[in-house]
Design a protein around this motif. Structure first.
Motif, short mmCIF file in Angstrom:
data_model
loop_
_atom_site.label_atom_id
_atom_site.label_comp_id
_atom_site.label_asym_id
_atom_site.label_seq_id
_atom_site.Cartn_x
_atom_site.Cartn_y
_atom_site.Cartn_z
N LEU A 141 4.61 -7.05 -4.62
CA LEU A 141 4.21 -6.31 -3.43
C LEU A 141 5.14 -5.14 -3.14
O LEU A 141 4.71 -4.13 -2.57
CB LEU A 141 4.14 -7.25 -2.22
N SER A 142 6.39 -5.25 -3.53
CA SER A 142 7.33 -4.14 -3.33
C SER A 142 6.93 -2.91 -4.15
O SER A 142 7.34 -1.79 -3.84
CB SER A 142 8.75 -4.57 -3.70
N GLN A 143 6.11 -3.12 -5.19
CA GLN A 143 5.67 -2.02 -6.06
C GLN A 143 4.33 -1.42 -5.62
O GLN A 143 3.93 -0.39 -6.15
CB GLN A 143 5.54 -2.52 -7.51
N TRP A 144 3.65 -2.07 -4.70
CA TRP A 144 2.31 -1.63 -4.29
C TRP A 144 2.37 -0.93 -2.94
O TRP A 144 3.10 -1.33 -2.04
CB TRP A 144 1.36 -2.82 -4.17
N GLU A 145 1.55 0.10 -2.79
CA GLU A 145 1.45 0.80 -1.51
C GLU A 145 0.53 0.05 -0.56
O GLU A 145 0.72 0.07 0.66
CB GLU A 145 0.93 2.23 -1.73
N ASN A 146 -0.51 -0.58 -1.10
CA ASN A 146 -1.41 -1.40 -0.30
C ASN A 146 -2.13 -2.37 -1.24
O ASN A 146 -2.09 -2.21 -2.46
CB ASN A 146 -2.42 -0.57 0.50
N PHE A 147 -2.79 -3.37 -0.65
CA PHE A 147 -3.48 -4.36 -1.48
C PHE A 147 -4.47 -5.14 -0.62
O PHE A 147 -4.45 -5.06 0.62
CB PHE A 147 -2.49 -5.31 -2.17
N THR A 148 -5.34 -5.90 -1.30
CA THR A 148 -6.35 -6.75 -0.67
C THR A 148 -6.03 -8.20 -0.98
O THR A 148 -5.67 -8.53 -2.10
CB THR A 148 -7.75 -6.40 -1.20
N VAL A 171 -1.53 -4.68 3.79
CA VAL A 171 -2.80 -5.40 3.58
C VAL A 171 -3.93 -4.58 4.19
O VAL A 171 -4.06 -4.49 5.41
CB VAL A 171 -2.75 -6.81 4.21
N LYS A 172 -4.75 -3.99 3.33
CA LYS A 172 -5.82 -3.13 3.83
C LYS A 172 -7.08 -3.91 4.16
O LYS A 172 -7.93 -3.44 4.93
CB LYS A 172 -6.13 -2.03 2.83
N ALA A 173 -7.22 -5.12 3.56
CA ALA A 173 -8.41 -5.94 3.84
C ALA A 173 -8.24 -7.33 3.26
O ALA A 173 -7.40 -7.57 2.39
CB ALA A 173 -9.65 -5.29 3.25
N PHE A 174 -9.05 -8.26 3.78
CA PHE A 174 -9.33 -9.51 3.12
C PHE A 174 -10.69 -9.35 2.45
O PHE A 174 -11.53 -8.56 2.92
CB PHE A 174 -9.43 -10.67 4.12
N CYS A 175 -10.94 -10.10 1.39
CA CYS A 175 -12.30 -10.13 0.85
C CYS A 175 -12.67 -11.56 0.52
O CYS A 175 -11.81 -12.42 0.34
CB CYS A 175 -12.45 -9.22 -0.37
N SER A 206 -17.27 -7.41 -3.52
CA SER A 206 -17.78 -6.27 -4.30
C SER A 206 -17.50 -4.94 -3.62
O SER A 206 -17.57 -3.89 -4.26
CB SER A 206 -19.29 -6.42 -4.53
N LYS A 207 -17.18 -4.97 -2.33
CA LYS A 207 -16.90 -3.74 -1.59
C LYS A 207 -15.41 -3.53 -1.36
O LYS A 207 -15.00 -2.54 -0.74
CB LYS A 207 -17.63 -3.77 -0.24
N ALA A 208 -14.60 -4.47 -1.85
CA ALA A 208 -13.15 -4.36 -1.69
C ALA A 208 -12.56 -3.62 -2.88
O ALA A 208 -13.19 -3.49 -3.93
CB ALA A 208 -12.54 -5.75 -1.57
N SER A 209 -11.35 -3.14 -2.71
CA SER A 209 -10.72 -2.38 -3.78
C SER A 209 -9.39 -3.00 -4.20
O SER A 209 -8.70 -3.63 -3.41
CB SER A 209 -10.49 -0.92 -3.33
N ALA A 210 -9.08 -2.82 -5.47
CA ALA A 210 -7.83 -3.33 -6.04
C ALA A 210 -6.65 -2.52 -5.50
O ALA A 210 -6.84 -1.42 -5.00
CB ALA A 210 -7.91 -3.25 -7.56
#
Length: 244
Positions: A141-148, A171-175, A206-210
């Motif tokens: 997570l320290s390497q990511w700007e955002n995630f789901t 955390v931009k979303a749950f899916c 299907s509408k969430a992003s990596a």
């Protein structure tokens, strides 16, 4: 252990002196910890690295470890505080922090006995959880700007609540696949001291992003989860990591 074990693992260790080298196992009594044993024996070389955050623990299990004395002394020693301390997981994580590699000899070289009084049962789930969350934050997570977070249910929400404030904001979303959860639209973090309280969207997968942190148990959906990940053309270790 089989008569070939030392020779076969030693040969791999000569080629990779900064590595923990494991092997496949036969679990006795037969059928005990079936999912866990299948996981131990069938991980690919890449998954030995990508799946180190799951609740199963070390991808190369401690009873199978073989490494050079030099590497052991660099990583170690073991944490000897005793009952309730997951010394294998602590050593495993420290080996990875030191740049250690992981390999498995794809032969069954060890009989791995299961019994109810094994020391592993003295380690609480919460102790393991905290170590795993911290390691995930440190390494991924320290390497990511955002995630789901893939799972808007209990496990996904628990992960969110246990993240640092910095990573919670990523955390931009749950899916999910559960229409009841998706129809709610948002997860509100009621325990937050922020005002207004954080509201995280809940989307259909299907509408969430990596990238994703997958909080769905492995080997429990009859291949459905894996099919969904494949349908999105996602690469493990880049686009997602398994956490459960």
């Amino acid at each position: 252990m089989s008569p070939q074990r030392v020779r076969l693992q030693y040969n791999v260790s000569l080629l990779h002196p900064n590595a923990l080298v494991g092997c496949r196992v036969q679990r006795v009594p037969e059928g005990s910890t079936e999912r866990y044993t299948r996981w131990i024996n069938t991980l690919s070389q890449e998954q030995l690295i990508t799946q180190v955050y799951t609740s199963h623990g070390p991808t190369v299990v401690m009873p199978t470890w073989f490494c050079s004395r030099k590497w052991y002394l660099k990583v170690g020693p073991f944490d000897e505080r005793g009952k309730g301390v997951p010394e294998d997981l602590l050593f495993f994580y420290q080996s990875l922090r030191q740049g250690g590699r992981l390999f498995r000899v794809d032969r069954c070289l060890l009989i791995y006995r299961y019994h109810e009084k094994a020391a592993t049962h003295s380690v609480t789930e919460e102790t393991i959880w905290k170590l795993r969350v911290n390691f995930l934050q440190e390494r991924v997570l320290s390497q990511w700007e955002n995630f789901t977070i893939w799972n808007a249910g209990r496990q996904g929400r628990k992960l969110y609540r246990c993240l640092s404030p910095t990573n919670q904001k990523k955390v931009k979303a749950f899916c999910d696949v559960d229409e009841n959860k998706i129809q709610k639209g948002f997860y509100t973090y009621e325990e937050s001291k922020e005002r207004p309280k954080p509201r995280i969207p809940i989307l259909h997968y299907s509408k969430a992003s990596a990238p994703f942190v997958i909080c769905v148990k492995l080997d429990m959906t009859g291949g459905v989860l894996e099919e969904k990940l494949d349908s999105l053309q996602l690469k493990e270790g880049t686009d997602y990591f398994h956490f459960n």
